[in-house]
Write an enzyme that holds these catalytic residues in place. Structure first.
Site, PDB file in Angstrom:
ATOM      1  CE  LYS A 198      -3.635   2.501   2.304  1.00  0.00           C
ATOM      2  NZ  LYS A 198      -4.705   2.503   3.279  1.00  0.00           N
ATOM      3  CE  LYS A 251      -6.040   1.893  -0.637  1.00  0.00           C
ATOM      4  NZ  LYS A 251      -6.614   1.888   0.678  1.00  0.00           N
TER       5      LYS A 251
HETATM    6  C1  PBG Z   1      -7.689   3.523   5.255  1.00  0.00           C
HETATM    7  C2  PBG Z   1      -7.935   3.342   3.815  1.00  0.00           C
HETATM    8  C3  PBG Z   1      -7.696   4.271   2.777  1.00  0.00           C
HETATM    9  C4  PBG Z   1      -8.204   3.705   1.619  1.00  0.00           C
HETATM   10  C5  PBG Z   1      -8.699   2.446   1.959  1.00  0.00           C
HETATM   11  N1  PBG Z   1      -8.507   2.226   3.317  1.00  0.00           N
HETATM   12  C6  PBG Z   1      -7.168   5.647   2.803  1.00  0.00           C
HETATM   13  C7  PBG Z   1      -5.811   5.919   3.291  1.00  0.00           C
HETATM   14  O1  PBG Z   1      -4.999   5.028   3.536  1.00  0.00           O
HETATM   15  O2  PBG Z   1      -5.529   7.105   3.498  1.00  0.00           O
HETATM   16  C8  PBG Z   1      -8.238   4.369   0.268  1.00  0.00           C
HETATM   17  C9  PBG Z   1      -9.214   3.826  -0.715  1.00  0.00           C
HETATM   18  C10 PBG Z   1      -9.484   4.706  -1.878  1.00  0.00           C
HETATM   19  O3  PBG Z   1      -8.854   5.758  -2.093  1.00  0.00           O
HETATM   20  O4  PBG Z   1     -10.379   4.335  -2.632  1.00  0.00           O
HETATM   21  N2  PBG Z   1      -6.518   3.057   5.771  1.00  0.00           N
END
Ligand code: PBG
Length: 328
Positions: A198, A251
């Site tokens: 991520k 992601k």
């Molecule tokens: C929370 C989380 C996020 C997303 C999914 N879970 C945001 C972040 O890490 O700031 C983003 C999903 C998206 O942008 O569609 N941890």
């Protein structure tokens, strides 16, 4: 002309092209993320994500029913937590009667066949807007103390009936810590889809609008990964596998197809891709201007995830794509 090999022969008609297509999309591969909030009879459009809403639980159930009718097998739940419930210790995250746990139970009751995936990270519940606990003096994100909260969160979500837990927090050791608490509490059939790679990405902007969960101070770069790195993603992947992940995820998706392809080569676990909020909003914005063909872009984009190696795709286009697949 003496051209022996003519690739165009394999593209000469729609029939031939269909016969030879290497990749195809199926509703089975799509996971629909859904946002929901407290209240009744609410369906509030998210400004930066046209076509996506924050639903009250009654409306959420209706939406899940529609998705189920379309053949969608899995929804991923994201609660919008009221400001008054956000605290430094994010304790609402493991409230057995909190909004998220309530939603899991109600969906399970109404649609037992729907696979429920839930997110594990503190940001929706944290007054700091971070995925981990923040030291009030140094501002540091406290890894090991956060793991204890994540464990309680995992336990409550699993107990409420979540089928797949999705740790999206990027703390070190979280997958192992979550697996451990589940196994110690007779919850060994609850799965973990690890957000393994991520990245610290600006593509999450619209999602943070939707949840009102942007960090109050600083950024997420001390836990989410540097988008310039690829070998580091392999390190995270190896760790998550060794800690017991059932599915691994990359992601965001679109700018990270190379990472998806590498994951696919390296592991036999299913690989998921998250087509995140900013990727969705870019397409919607351009389509609203009449600058590109939304439906065609959606198909091309989602197909590219599969071509890169994704077995599963979390996408805000899941419903729209399922409708398209049903009609064609
Ligand atoms: C929370 C989380 C996020 C997303 C999914 N879970 C945001 C972040 O890490 O700031 C983003 C999903 C998206 O942008 O569609 N941890």
């Amino acid at each position: 002309m003496q051209i022996i090999s003519r690739p165009r022969r394999n593209r000469k008609s729609a029939g031939v092209r269909d016969l030879l297509t290497e990749t195809s999309l199926s509703t089975n591969d799509l996971i629909m993320p859904l946002f929901f909030l407290e209240g009744f009879n609410k369906k509030i459009e998210i400004k930066s994500m046209p076509g996506q809403y924050r639903y009250s639980l009654d409306q959420l159930l209706i939406k899940v029913g529609e998705l189920s009718q379309l053949g969608i097998k899995c929804v991923s739940l994201f609660p919008v937590i009221e400001d008054r419930l956000k605290t430094k210790d994010a304790k609402e995250s493991y409230n057995p009667n909190g909004l998220n746990q309530l939603a899991i139970k109600e969906i399970k009751k109404a649609y037992p066949e729907m696979v429920i995936m839930t997110d594990i990270a503190l940001d929706p519940y944290s007054s700091d807007g971070h995925d981990g606990l923040v030291d009030s003096v140094t501002g540091e994100i406290l890894n090991d103390k956060t793991l204890e909260v994540l464990q309680m969160m995992a336990f409550e979500q699993a107990k409420a009936g979540s089928d797949i837990l999705g740790p999206s927090d990027m703390m070190d050791g979280r997958v192992g810590a979550i697996r451990d608490i589940l196994d110690k509490n007779s919850l060994s059939s609850t799965s973990i889809m690890a957000y393994s790679a991520k990245y610290a990405s600006s593509f999450y902007g619209p999602f943070r609008d939707a949840l009102d969960s942007a960090p109050k101070k600083g950024d997420k770069k001390s836990y989410q990964m540097d988008f310039a790195n690829s070998r580091e993603a392999m390190r995270e992947l190896t760790l998550d596998i060794s800690e017991g992940a059932d599915i691994v995820m990359v992601k965001p998706g679109l700018s990270y197809l190379d990472i998806i392809a590498k994951f696919k080569e390296k592991t036999n676990l299913p690989v998921a891709a998250y087509n995140v909020s900013g990727e969705y909003s870019m397409v919607k914005a351009a389509a609203l201007q009449g600058w590109l063909d939304e439906e065609k872009i959606m198909i091309e984009m989602l197909t590219s995830f599969k071509r890169a190696g994704a077995d599963l795709i979390l996408t805000y286009f899941a419903e729209q794509m399922a409708i398209n697949l049903q009609n064609n």
